[in-house]
Design an enzyme around this catalytic site. Structure first.
Site, short mmCIF file in Angstrom:
data_model
loop_
_atom_site.label_atom_id
_atom_site.label_comp_id
_atom_site.label_asym_id
_atom_site.label_seq_id
_atom_site.Cartn_x
_atom_site.Cartn_y
_atom_site.Cartn_z
N GLY A 1 51.12 -45.87 39.43
CA GLY A 1 51.11 -44.53 39.98
C GLY A 1 52.22 -44.27 40.97
N TRP B 1 51.50 -37.41 35.50
CA TRP B 1 52.18 -38.04 34.36
C TRP B 1 51.98 -39.55 34.37
CZ3 TRP B 1 52.91 -34.83 30.72
CH2 TRP B 1 53.27 -33.51 30.99
N GLU C 1 61.01 -42.69 33.60
CA GLU C 1 61.58 -43.95 34.11
C GLU C 1 63.10 -43.86 34.29
OE1 GLU C 1 60.00 -47.66 33.00
OE2 GLU C 1 58.12 -46.81 32.27
#
Length: 401
Positions: free
Chosen positions: A125, A157, A364
């Site tokens: 998270g 997300w 990412e």
């Protein structure tokens, strides 16, 4: 000395995962994607194959294989669907490897061992509604109260939001220090004040469980602080090195899937009296897919090689993630083009590949973030400093599969 051969163990691993995907995912993925359904039984079956801790040392419940074996698993899972590669990326890459690198022995025994065995699922998270690429913009807080930290805030997300048992969560323990005031915590789903909610209506990866986490005065024991106070930013960035590695490997698998589907269709479909594979502009798209596959795979395995050596690989992993995800997005677009009107229908899998290919270009580290990183490395503006704890080098004597 460079060796481009896979070991016998890696060949067996690839064959095992490919057979698993063909049997357990391929026949059902169209329905799961349409329903937006994540089948948690897939994780249980992966655990039965000892794949939920494929590169975790045997002493912590894993298979003890090398980091490129993790890449192989991610390639083959994404060939089936991005949702299941994402689940492994989060469980192993972002969570379990972070525990392996930064956790105390007590934390490893309590959380890493059951995760490596697949008895528990881990997630990560970091992202918030107002904080994506700008990690320092997170607003979740952790206030010390005796033997506990009180967590308040929200994450979004988050993959496996409704599935995972354990979460590595990042929060400010000292806002005045900016990113030096971020700390990391191990949070359990069962802790009072924790809740989650899935996000619906996604463009792609519909068979994956993605959503929000909420922390309402969650009391986290001080023993669940991961690393030191204020070390959270470094922990998050090192975790992203591992996550990005698995995302890049998954992108290789998606290119592979696009290529397989397109080659098959090129031999089936005829126009102007010949297979469409005979047309040069179709061949150009096939050639670009093959180039993308080979380039991306080499970049991924180079990063994996550095991981096996216990060396810092932030630069190499960033490049692999950026290039592989861009190639995958282009391969999926070309695959739809090759299939023509049929590519626009879910009668064929390529429309799903195209929808799935977009998210990895964003999460990412967006392609823009990785572009800037690579330029700064070349220009000498960015240099990777030693970390207090490094991801352990691979021990080839510890292989359980």
């Amino acid at each position: 000395m460079m060796n481009f051969d896979f070991t016998p163990e890696q060949e067996i691993l690839r064959s095992t995962v490919r057979k698993f995907v063909d049997k357990e995912i391929m026949p059902y993925i169209k329905e799961w994607d349409e329903r937006g359904y994540f089948d948690p039984n897939i994780m249980k079956r992966l655990a039965e194959l000892n794949l939920m801790g494929v590169c975790i040392p045997e002493e912590y419940g894993g298979a003890g294989m090398d980091y490129n074996s993790l890449a192989i698993v991610c390639e083959e899972l994404e060939r089936g669907d991005t949702a299941f590669r994402t689940a492994v990326s989060v469980h192993i890459g972002l969570n379990s490897l972070t525990l392996l690198q930064w956790g105390t022995e007590e934390q490893k025994q309590k959380y890493l061992v059951p995760q490596a065995k697949g008895e528990k699922i881990g997630a990560f998270g970091l992202t918030e509604p107002g904080a994506g690429s700008d990690v320092a913009a997170i607003s979740t807080t952790a206030v010390r109260d005796g033997d506990y930290y009180i967590l308040n805030g929200q994450k979004t997300w988050i993959s496996l939001c409704d599935i995972a048992d354990h979460f590595i969560v990042f929060a400010y323990t000292d806002k005045s220090k900016k990113h030096h005031g971020i700390s990391a915590f191990i949070v359990e789903r069962t802790m009072p004040g924790f809740s989650s909610k899935a996000i619906k209506g996604k463009l792609g990866i519909r068979a994956g469980n993605t959503g929000e986490l909420f922390f309402d005065n969650v009391r986290v024991p001080k023993e669940n602080l991961l690393g030191h106070e204020g070390e959270g930013f470094k922990i998050a960035m090192s975790a992203l090195d591992n996550g990005r590695f698995t995302v890049a490997a998954g992108a290789v698998g998606l290119i592979m899937a696009c290529l397989e589907a397109s080659v098959k269709y090129c031999h089936e479909r005829k126009t102007f009296g010949k297979e469409i594979g005979r047309h040069q502009l179709v061949q150009q798209m096939i050639a670009n897919m093959e180039a993308g596959l080979q380039i991306s795979r080499l970049l991924v395995y180079k990063a994996g090689y550095l991981k096996n050596q216990g060396k810092r690989n932030t630069r190499e992993t960033s490049l692999a993630k950026w290039i592989a995800c861009d190639f995958a997005n282009k391969a999926a677009d070309d695959a739809v083009q090759i299939h023509g009107a049929y590519g626009y229908s879910n009668e064929y899998p390529v429309e799903r590949y195209l929808r799935n290919s977009k998210a990895p270009v964003i999460y990412e580290g967006t392609r823009e973030i990785h572009t800037i990183m690579q330029a700064e490395y070349v220009l000498g503006y960015r240099k990777d400093k030693p970390l207090r704890k490094m991801l352990p080098a691979w021990n080839p004597e510890s292989v359980k599969l």
